[in-house]
Design a protein around this motif. Structure first.
Motif, PDB file in Angstrom:
ATOM      1  N   LEU A   1     -91.531  93.203 -39.923  1.00  0.00           N
ATOM      2  CA  LEU A   1     -92.654  92.757 -38.850  1.00  0.00           C
ATOM      3  C   LEU A   1     -92.295  91.899 -37.977  1.00  0.00           C
ATOM      4  CD1 LEU A   1     -95.538  92.837 -37.802  1.00  0.00           C
ATOM      5  CD2 LEU A   1     -96.080  91.207 -39.700  1.00  0.00           C
ATOM      6  N   ALA A   2     -91.334  90.875 -38.282  1.00  0.00           N
ATOM      7  CA  ALA A   2     -90.967  89.893 -37.597  1.00  0.00           C
ATOM      8  C   ALA A   2     -89.869  90.653 -36.625  1.00  0.00           C
ATOM      9  CB  ALA A   2     -89.937  88.749 -38.490  1.00  0.00           C
ATOM     10  N   ASP A   3     -89.102  91.398 -36.897  1.00  0.00           N
ATOM     11  CA  ASP A   3     -88.070  91.914 -35.942  1.00  0.00           C
ATOM     12  C   ASP A   3     -88.960  92.742 -34.908  1.00  0.00           C
ATOM     13  OD1 ASP A   3     -85.924  90.931 -37.432  1.00  0.00           O
ATOM     14  OD2 ASP A   3     -85.667  92.932 -38.609  1.00  0.00           O
ATOM     15  N   ARG A   4     -90.124  93.321 -35.440  1.00  0.00           N
ATOM     16  CA  ARG A   4     -90.727  93.946 -34.128  1.00  0.00           C
ATOM     17  C   ARG A   4     -91.392  93.099 -33.170  1.00  0.00           C
ATOM     18  NH1 ARG A   4     -92.580  97.388 -38.495  1.00  0.00           N
ATOM     19  NH2 ARG A   4     -94.602  96.422 -38.434  1.00  0.00           N
ATOM     20  N   ALA A   5     -91.967  91.974 -33.823  1.00  0.00           N
ATOM     21  CA  ALA A   5     -92.660  91.018 -33.009  1.00  0.00           C
ATOM     22  C   ALA A   5     -91.573  90.124 -31.974  1.00  0.00           C
ATOM     23  CB  ALA A   5     -93.097  90.030 -33.797  1.00  0.00           C
ATOM     24  N   ILE A   6     -90.680  90.058 -32.590  1.00  0.00           N
ATOM     25  CA  ILE A   6     -89.421  89.416 -31.706  1.00  0.00           C
ATOM     26  C   ILE A   6     -88.952  90.427 -30.470  1.00  0.00           C
ATOM     27  CG2 ILE A   6     -87.152  88.822 -31.830  1.00  0.00           C
ATOM     28  CD1 ILE A   6     -87.402  87.285 -34.248  1.00  0.00           C
ATOM     29  N   ASP A   7     -89.048  91.598 -30.976  1.00  0.00           N
ATOM     30  CA  ASP A   7     -88.557  92.703 -29.875  1.00  0.00           C
ATOM     31  C   ASP A   7     -89.963  92.687 -28.574  1.00  0.00           C
ATOM     32  OD1 ASP A   7     -86.261  93.106 -30.979  1.00  0.00           O
ATOM     33  OD2 ASP A   7     -86.933  94.829 -32.071  1.00  0.00           O
ATOM     34  N   GLY A   8     -91.178  92.620 -29.249  1.00  0.00           N
ATOM     35  CA  GLY A   8     -92.266  92.881 -28.399  1.00  0.00           C
ATOM     36  C   GLY A   8     -92.376  91.638 -27.544  1.00  0.00           C
ATOM     37  N   ALA A   9     -92.011  90.220 -28.159  1.00  0.00           N
ATOM     38  CA  ALA A   9     -92.338  89.045 -27.353  1.00  0.00           C
ATOM     39  C   ALA A   9     -91.129  89.261 -26.078  1.00  0.00           C
ATOM     40  CB  ALA A   9     -91.936  87.956 -28.149  1.00  0.00           C
ATOM     41  N   ALA A  10     -89.840  89.662 -26.413  1.00  0.00           N
ATOM     42  CA  ALA A  10     -88.855  89.754 -25.446  1.00  0.00           C
ATOM     43  C   ALA A  10     -89.166  90.645 -24.339  1.00  0.00           C
ATOM     44  CB  ALA A  10     -87.524  90.202 -25.982  1.00  0.00           C
ATOM     45  N   GLN A  11     -89.962  91.860 -24.639  1.00  0.00           N
ATOM     46  CA  GLN A  11     -90.274  92.581 -23.542  1.00  0.00           C
ATOM     47  C   GLN A  11     -91.424  92.081 -22.833  1.00  0.00           C
ATOM     48  OE1 GLN A  11     -91.420  96.205 -25.522  1.00  0.00           O
ATOM     49  NE2 GLN A  11     -88.980  96.951 -26.563  1.00  0.00           N
ATOM     50  N   ALA A  12     -92.236  91.442 -23.492  1.00  0.00           N
ATOM     51  CA  ALA A  12     -93.592  90.690 -22.920  1.00  0.00           C
ATOM     52  C   ALA A  12     -93.040  89.586 -21.718  1.00  0.00           C
ATOM     53  CB  ALA A  12     -94.331  90.111 -23.748  1.00  0.00           C
ATOM     54  N   ILE A  13     -91.944  89.077 -22.194  1.00  0.00           N
ATOM     55  CA  ILE A  13     -91.399  87.962 -21.322  1.00  0.00           C
ATOM     56  C   ILE A  13     -90.797  88.622 -20.233  1.00  0.00           C
ATOM     57  CG2 ILE A  13     -89.914  85.972 -20.981  1.00  0.00           C
ATOM     58  CD1 ILE A  13     -90.212  85.554 -24.103  1.00  0.00           C
ATOM     59  N   ALA A  14     -90.203  89.694 -20.319  1.00  0.00           N
ATOM     60  CA  ALA A  14     -89.423  90.069 -19.162  1.00  0.00           C
ATOM     61  C   ALA A  14     -90.414  91.045 -18.351  1.00  0.00           C
ATOM     62  CB  ALA A  14     -88.508  91.298 -19.983  1.00  0.00           C
ATOM     63  N   ALA A  15     -91.651  91.170 -18.719  1.00  0.00           N
ATOM     64  CA  ALA A  15     -92.651  92.017 -17.921  1.00  0.00           C
ATOM     65  C   ALA A  15     -93.539  90.841 -17.208  1.00  0.00           C
ATOM     66  CB  ALA A  15     -93.430  93.020 -18.602  1.00  0.00           C
ATOM     67  N   GLY A  16     -93.335  89.657 -17.830  1.00  0.00           N
ATOM     68  CA  GLY A  16     -94.260  88.550 -17.166  1.00  0.00           C
ATOM     69  C   GLY A  16     -95.680  88.514 -17.809  1.00  0.00           C
ATOM     70  N   ARG A  17     -95.822  88.817 -19.040  1.00  0.00           N
ATOM     71  CA  ARG A  17     -97.166  88.865 -19.816  1.00  0.00           C
ATOM     72  C   ARG A  17     -96.710  87.723 -20.750  1.00  0.00           C
ATOM     73  NH1 ARG A  17     -95.868  94.394 -20.045  1.00  0.00           N
ATOM     74  NH2 ARG A  17     -95.322  94.222 -22.344  1.00  0.00           N
ATOM     75  N   SER A  18     -97.005  86.632 -20.340  1.00  0.00           N
ATOM     76  CA  SER A  18     -96.912  85.217 -21.106  1.00  0.00           C
ATOM     77  C   SER A  18     -97.967  85.394 -22.228  1.00  0.00           C
ATOM     78  CB  SER A  18     -96.971  84.247 -20.098  1.00  0.00           C
ATOM     79  OG  SER A  18     -98.023  84.237 -19.566  1.00  0.00           O
ATOM     80  N   GLY A  19     -99.188  85.562 -22.037  1.00  0.00           N
ATOM     81  CA  GLY A  19     -99.971  85.544 -23.166  1.00  0.00           C
ATOM     82  C   GLY A  19     -99.848  86.482 -24.279  1.00  0.00           C
ATOM     83  N   GLU A  20     -99.351  87.756 -24.037  1.00  0.00           N
ATOM     84  CA  GLU A  20     -98.868  88.819 -24.898  1.00  0.00           C
ATOM     85  C   GLU A  20     -97.655  88.257 -25.893  1.00  0.00           C
ATOM     86  OE1 GLU A  20     -97.495  93.290 -25.339  1.00  0.00           O
ATOM     87  OE2 GLU A  20     -98.577  92.605 -23.701  1.00  0.00           O
ATOM     88  N   ALA A  21     -96.574  87.640 -24.878  1.00  0.00           N
ATOM     89  CA  ALA A  21     -95.314  87.146 -25.507  1.00  0.00           C
ATOM     90  C   ALA A  21     -95.761  85.897 -26.450  1.00  0.00           C
ATOM     91  CB  ALA A  21     -94.446  86.587 -24.392  1.00  0.00           C
ATOM     92  N   ALA A  22     -96.619  84.992 -26.115  1.00  0.00           N
ATOM     93  CA  ALA A  22     -96.865  83.977 -26.958  1.00  0.00           C
ATOM     94  C   ALA A  22     -97.459  84.559 -28.457  1.00  0.00           C
ATOM     95  CB  ALA A  22     -97.929  82.976 -26.421  1.00  0.00           C
ATOM     96  N   PHE A  23     -98.354  85.634 -28.446  1.00  0.00           N
ATOM     97  CA  PHE A  23     -98.961  86.181 -29.614  1.00  0.00           C
ATOM     98  C   PHE A  23     -97.933  86.842 -30.430  1.00  0.00           C
ATOM     99  CE2 PHE A  23    -101.211  89.874 -31.726  1.00  0.00           C
ATOM    100  CZ  PHE A  23    -101.559  89.318 -32.686  1.00  0.00           C
TER     101      PHE A  23
END
Length: 681
Positions: A375-397
């Motif tokens: 789960l941590a690995d999936r969340a880390i990948d999701g955070a990286a994608q959200a930061i790249a897309a400029g979705r800072s709120g989704e990246a923080a979660f």
């Protein structure tokens, strides 16, 4: 035998001979009092005088607790002593403690007031009365002398006592009134204070912060807290809406639950406020309790919303520093890898040592840790994608999710090692308990065991020790189960040892008490035996019987002291009690033979010569008293010379229904005062 009876008869004859002169000295026909208060044998009172005196003496009887009888004779004869004559007349006419006799010898020019020793007037008062009437008697004013004597005996007729009683009653009533006024004032003040304080406790409670506040202060604080909490919920609800829009519902679900819980508490607080404001009248205690509950609910709302605010702030910080926070979480995930790799080996090592039942709490920890890592690995990948897309709120979660997953996986792996350390400590404790129980078994086997409870505890403990030794020796050990079983066995044998030691101590105390009681009984029996042997002429059968029983009980106690100490103690106590009874009866018997009838002018001088007037307990009282007492009354406790008389009853002169009970410590007159009084005129 014949010689002994002749000797006894000679002693009895000598005793009777010795008493004969004494009896003759007091033998006289007493004057019998008339039915009224005045007996004028001398004939010196006229009919009018006698009526006057009778009336005054009747008045004395009615207005006081005393009676005064008067006898006038020419002279005192048989005996001539005024004291003996007056006391003899009083005794023969059965005058009581509150009845006085004024005896006047008209020709002999002497008089005396006879009084019982327990009468209401003191000897000093009687002497004063005799002094006061002397001048009148010297002038042959018999009416005046008798009247003055009645006045002096009556005193104030009880008025002084009545006045003193009324004064005391008045003081008591005044004190009661003062106490009542003070109590009413205090009660009024307390009521006013209660109204002012309401339901506020009288004494502050350190554990109750509201105990120092009045009802009004509590109400004010409740109102302010209600407004403040409602405003805080409104603000939190607005912030939650912004957070949902910024981070999404998934990231803010926890915050939404917190706000909903605060709203539920707020609803409860408003319900209480409504109960306070409705038309139903509430007690001051209910109102105070509800106001305090409102304050407490508002405080709880503030606490949960403050924690929610802190969580919001942390989430915003993650949003602002998302790239840096993502790298931090990636480093934590990388550090978890070697720890996670050793989880299976750590669990396998525990399985090789301990029973599977001991590992139920950690048996699936490696699998759970791997799930958290995934789960941590999936969340880390999701955070990286959200930061790249400029979705800072989704990246923080996503960063927060990865952070919590790594922390939980680490905790699961560390729990395996912690559980192994706990099992090792429990096993070490079990082995230490085995050594302790082995010592307890050895100690228990040295204690007396009349009821068999110690033996049962030893057997049960030995069995548990055997099972524990086997369970701790091989693999698949269960140290917690062994420790629990040994703890139960330890409790059982400790109780048995305590009981055995208490039994030993109790036996020691009982043995000490037995020896002390036997020693007391021996001393008491020896003392009583010596007392009876040296005064056997005066001691009857009851005391001797008690002594014999005491000696038998002592012998029984001594015979049982080694084999049955409990029975021996009972027998020794009984022997001691019987010896004390024997002592009491023996002393009572001797006292009866030492009464004044044997000590005054008779036995000592009449038989053995050189007698004494004191109450000796010598040869005359012990030997002669025992012989004669045995002949006359069977050797018992002796009789009493107290006269048995019927009381002088109420007659024509209005006599009181009272009498004089004889006895007493007076030297003459059968029990009247015998004081050194009387006067000549």
């Amino acid at each position: 035998m014949k010689t002994r009876w002749l000797g006894l008869g000679a002693l009895l004859l000598a005793a009777v001979t010795a008493l004969t002169p004494v009896a003759a000295a007091y033998a006289t026909d007493p004057v019998t009092l008339d039915s009224g208060y005045v007996t004028d044998v001398a004939g010196v009172l006229s009919a009018a005088d006698e009526a006057t005196v009778e009336a005054r003496l009747q008045e004395l009887s009615e207005k006081s607790t005393s009676d005064l009888f008067v006898v006038l004779v020419d002279d005192f004869t048989s005996p001539s002593d005024s004291v003996q004559w007056a006391d003899g007349v009083a005794d023969s006419n059965n005058l009581g403690p509150e009845q006085y006799l004024l005896a006047i010898a008209v020709e002999g020019r002497s008089y005396y007031i006879s009084a019982a020793p327990d009468g209401p007037l003191s000897d000093a008062k009687l002497d004063e009365v005799e002094d006061r009437i002397q001048p009148l008697a010297a002038q042959d004013d018999w009416v005046g002398a008798i009247t003055l004597a009645a006045d002096e005996i009556q005193g104030d007729g009880g008025a002084g006592v009545m006045r003193a009683t009324l004064i005391v009653i008045g003081i008591i009533v005044a004190a009661l009134l003062i106490w009542l006024v003070i109590a009413l004032v205090r009660r009024a003040r307390r009521s006013a204070e209660v109204r002012r304080r309401g339901a506020m406790p009288e004494r502050p409670d350190p554990n109750d912060p509201f105990s120092t506040l009045t009802d009004e202060q509590v109400q004010t604080q409740a109102g302010a807290a209600l407004v403040r909490a409602d405003d805080a919920i409104t603000s939190s609800t607005e912030e939650l809406g912004f957070a949902v829009a910024q981070f999404g519902e998934g990231a803010t679900a926890e915050f939404t639950a917190v706000v909903d819980a605060a709203k539920a508490k707020m609803s409860e607080a408003f319900d209480l406020r409504q109960k306070l404001d409705d038309e139903i009248e509430d007690t001051v205690f209910d109102r105070r309790a509800w106001h305090i509950r409102i304050i407490q609910l508002c405080d709880e709302i503030d606490d949960v919303l403050d924690a929610n605010t802190e969580a919001f702030d942390a989430l915003r910080k993650l949003e602002q520093n998302a790239p840096q926070e993502l790298e931090r979480v990636r480093a934590e995930r990388a550090a978890l890898e070697p720890v996670l790799a050793g989880a299976d080996d750590a669990l396998a090592a525990l399985r090789a040592e301990y029973d599977g039942a001991e590992l139920t709490t950690v048996v699936d920890n490696p699998a759970q840790a791997r799930e958290r890592t995934t789960l941590a690995d999936r969340a880390i990948d999701g955070a990286a994608q959200a930061i790249a897309a400029g979705r800072s709120g989704e990246a923080a979660f996503a960063i927060r999710t990865a952070e919590q997953s790594v922390a939980q996986a680490t905790q699961l792996v560390q729990a395996i090692a912690a559980h192994g350390a706990d099992l090792a400590r429990v096993e070490a404790g079990a082995r230490a308990l085995v050594s302790e129980l082995q010592g307890d078994v050895a100690a228990a086997q040295q204690l007396p065991d009349a009821g068999g409870s110690i033996a049962a505890a030893v057997t049960a403990t030995t069995q548990e020790l055997q099972l524990a030794s086997a369970a701790l020796a091989g693999t698949a050990r269960s140290p917690q189960r062994v420790f629990d079983a040994l703890t139960a066995a330890n409790t059982q044998i400790d109780a048995a040892i305590a009981q055995g030691r208490e039994s030993v101590e109790r036996a020691r105390r009982d043995q000490q008490m037995l020896e002390q009681t036997i020693a007391q009984a021996e001393a008491e029996i020896r003392t009583v035996r010596d007392f009876i042997q040296t005064r056997r002429g005066s001691v009857g059968s009851t005391a001797r019987t008690r002594l014999s029983q005491a000696e038998a009980g002592l012998a029984q106690a001594q015979a049982l002291r080694a084999t049955a100490p409990d029975q021996a103690l009972t027998a020794a106590r009984s022997a001691l009690d019987l010896a004390r009874q024997a002592s009491s009866y023996a002393q009572s018997d001797v006292s009866s033979y030492e009464s004044p009838q044997y000590g005054q002018g008779g036995w000592g001088g009449g038989v053995f010569g050189g007698g004494s007037s004191s109450n000796d307990s010598g040869l005359a009282g012990d030997i002669l008293g025992g012989i004669i007492g045995g002949l006359l009354s069977g050797g018992g406790g002796g009789g009493s010379s107290r006269r048995s008389s019927s009381w002088r009853s109420s007659g024509g002169g209005g006599f009181r229904s009272s009498g004089f009970g004889g006895g007493g410590g007076r030297s003459s007159g059968g029990g009247r005062s015998g004081r050194s009084g009387g006067r000549r005129f």
